[in-house]
Enzyme design. Structure first.
Site, PDB file in Angstrom:
ATOM      1  CG  ASP A 165       0.213   7.622  -7.494  1.00  0.00           C
ATOM      2  OD1 ASP A 165      -0.385   7.466  -8.582  1.00  0.00           O
ATOM      3  OD2 ASP A 165      -0.082   7.001  -6.461  1.00  0.00           O
TER       4      ASP A 165
HETATM    5  P1  ATP Z   1      -2.542   4.688  -2.887  1.00  0.00           P
HETATM    6  O1  ATP Z   1      -3.041   3.310  -3.138  1.00  0.00           O
HETATM    7  O2  ATP Z   1      -3.194   5.734  -3.741  1.00  0.00           O
HETATM    8  O3  ATP Z   1      -1.058   4.822  -2.943  1.00  0.00           O
HETATM    9  P2  ATP Z   1      -2.222   5.355  -0.177  1.00  0.00           P
HETATM   10  O4  ATP Z   1      -2.169   4.171   0.724  1.00  0.00           O
HETATM   11  O5  ATP Z   1      -0.918   5.891  -0.590  1.00  0.00           O
HETATM   12  O6  ATP Z   1      -3.061   5.046  -1.415  1.00  0.00           O
HETATM   13  P3  ATP Z   1      -3.398   7.937   0.443  1.00  0.00           P
HETATM   14  O7  ATP Z   1      -3.657   8.254  -0.985  1.00  0.00           O
HETATM   15  O8  ATP Z   1      -2.472   8.813   1.168  1.00  0.00           O
HETATM   16  O9  ATP Z   1      -3.003   6.431   0.683  1.00  0.00           O
HETATM   17  O10 ATP Z   1      -4.770   7.915   1.212  1.00  0.00           O
HETATM   18  C1  ATP Z   1      -5.796   7.027   0.835  1.00  0.00           C
HETATM   19  C2  ATP Z   1      -7.137   7.731   0.947  1.00  0.00           C
HETATM   20  O11 ATP Z   1      -7.353   8.150   2.305  1.00  0.00           O
HETATM   21  C3  ATP Z   1      -7.231   9.014   0.117  1.00  0.00           C
HETATM   22  O12 ATP Z   1      -7.588   8.777  -1.213  1.00  0.00           O
HETATM   23  C4  ATP Z   1      -8.285   9.773   0.909  1.00  0.00           C
HETATM   24  O13 ATP Z   1      -9.574   9.305   0.571  1.00  0.00           O
HETATM   25  C5  ATP Z   1      -7.979   9.415   2.344  1.00  0.00           C
HETATM   26  N1  ATP Z   1      -7.066  10.398   2.937  1.00  0.00           N
HETATM   27  C6  ATP Z   1      -5.708  10.398   2.866  1.00  0.00           C
HETATM   28  N2  ATP Z   1      -5.173  11.448   3.492  1.00  0.00           N
HETATM   29  C7  ATP Z   1      -6.205  12.161   3.997  1.00  0.00           C
HETATM   30  C8  ATP Z   1      -6.304  13.399   4.753  1.00  0.00           C
HETATM   31  N3  ATP Z   1      -5.232  14.086   5.106  1.00  0.00           N
HETATM   32  N4  ATP Z   1      -7.533  13.828   5.069  1.00  0.00           N
HETATM   33  C9  ATP Z   1      -8.645  13.133   4.689  1.00  0.00           C
HETATM   34  N5  ATP Z   1      -8.617  11.983   3.981  1.00  0.00           N
HETATM   35  C10 ATP Z   1      -7.429  11.490   3.626  1.00  0.00           C
HETATM   36 MG    MG Z   2      -3.386   7.577  -2.771  1.00  0.00          MG
HETATM   37 MG    MG Z   3       0.035   6.357  -2.505  1.00  0.00          MG
END
Ligand code: ATP
Ligand code: MG
Ligand code: MG
Length: 316
Positions: A165
């Site tokens: 992804d």
């Molecule tokens: P997806 O729907 O893409 O699977 P997700 O729930 O897996 O989302 P992440 O992509 O890990 O979550 O995080 C979502 C958002 O939170 C990121 O796009 C970013 O904006 C913010 N984010 C995630 N991790 C961090 C970090 N370590 N530091 C700062 N912001 C972060």
């Molecule tokens: Mg994400």
């Molecule tokens: Mg994700």
């Protein structure tokens, strides 16, 4: 006895995804800021898939590379889910009776008891998406960012992980402007079968534009990440004004014929951009350019950059 409440002060929300939310927090003891990802798990907390997820988070915490988001710790807490905000109920190690008395029908309904996985990670300041959208990047800047991303991905692949992804929302950028690959591993496990793509689970708009064509068939390997890398490189090199333009241009790139827009004709010093894109976007996975080859091309094109040559050499 919530580790989250005891150890951290919640500062603000950083993002929300398909699996939960990411909060910016302050660690009360070391006074450092972190990002904590809170992922809703299946009920009950000792569900087989939760154990896998926890194991995966622990594995990710064992990885350490400058170009991947550092995972520091992970733990499970059980909370009640009342309409929108999280309200802690019990810790996983205490009060088991309440949890076991719940039927699976209660899962997800207002007031039910749900286990959450907390992942404490390195805090980043922005995402590659925001960097791309906010300014035109010079070719040296592109080369530097891309070189770092490729190094991070190489490390990820060396550790047996296929990201699946990879997109600009999942590449974070720290305060020094260094890109860090994040949001990997968990999606694969949450979607159940390894062969099942995460398309239906992701909330990020347009992430399907980065997915390798073979991901739909379920028969893929780490070469799928090379395809996503090709789209990301293109976006680094070619700024697009609207979401509409982006989806049109990227859809053309995704054709088997790999159709570049007329106004993307990098020449001379910049011709590597189109060449690498073309090689990464090939539909047959085995024909895509390998990561070591990319690192080699970039270090030849930019011999004076502070690229970390020792990292390239270890596999040469
Ligand atoms: P997806 O729907 O893409 O699977 P997700 O729930 O897996 O989302 P992440 O992509 O890990 O979550 O995080 C979502 C958002 O939170 C990121 O796009 C970013 O904006 C913010 N984010 C995630 N991790 C961090 C970090 N370590 N530091 C700062 N912001 C972060
Ligand atoms: Mg994400
Ligand atoms: Mg994700």
């Amino acid at each position: 006895n919530s580790r989250y409440k005891n150890d951290f002060e919640e500062l603000c929300a950083l993002g929300e995804g398909a699996f939960g939310r990411v909060m910016k927090v302050l660690h009360k003891t070391d006074q450092q800021e972190y990002a904590v990802k809170i992922v809703e798990l299946k009920y009950p907390y000792n569900h087989e898939s939760n154990k896998k997820l926890k194991k995966e988070a622990e594995f990710l915490a064992s990885l350490s590379h400058n170009n991947i988001v550092r995972y520091h710790a992970s733990w499970i807490e059980t909370w009640t889910k009342s309409s929108c905000n999280l309200e802690q109920c019990t810790d996983e190690s205490t009060g088991g009776t309440e949890k076991t008395s719940l039927s699976s029908d209660d899962h997800g309904s207002t007031g039910s008891v749900i286990p959450y996985l907390f992942i404490q990670m390195e805090l980043c300041t922005t995402t590659l998406r925001s960097v791309i959208d906010s300014k035109h990047l010079g070719h040296e800047e592109v080369a530097k960012l891309f070189f770092d991303i490729v190094q991070g991905l190489k490390y990820v692949h060396q550790n047996g992980i296929c990201h699946r992804d990879l997109n600009p929302n999942n590449i974070l950028v720290n305060s020094e402007g260094r890109p860090k690959i994040g949001d990997f591993g968990l999606a694969r496990l949450t979607s159940g079968q390894c062969g099942k793509p995460t398309t239906l689970l992701s909330k990020d708009v347009g992430t399907e534009l980065y997915r390798a064509p073979e991901l739909t068939s379920g028969d893929y390997d780490s070469c799928a990440d090379l395809y996503s890398l090709g789209i990301i490189l293109f976006e680094l090199c070619h700024q697009m004004k609207t979401g509409q333009e982006r989806s049109k241009v990227l859809s053309n790139l995704r054709c088997e014929a790999i159709i570049f827009p007329d106004d993307f004709q990098p020449v001379g010093k910049l011709s590597w951009q189109k060449e690498i894109c073309s090689y990464l976007l090939k539909h047959p996975p085995a024909e895509r350019m390998k990561l070591d080859k990319i690192l080699q091309v970039l270090s030849e094109e930019y011999p004076l950059q502070e690229f970390n040559i020792s990292e390239i050499m270890d596999l040469a």
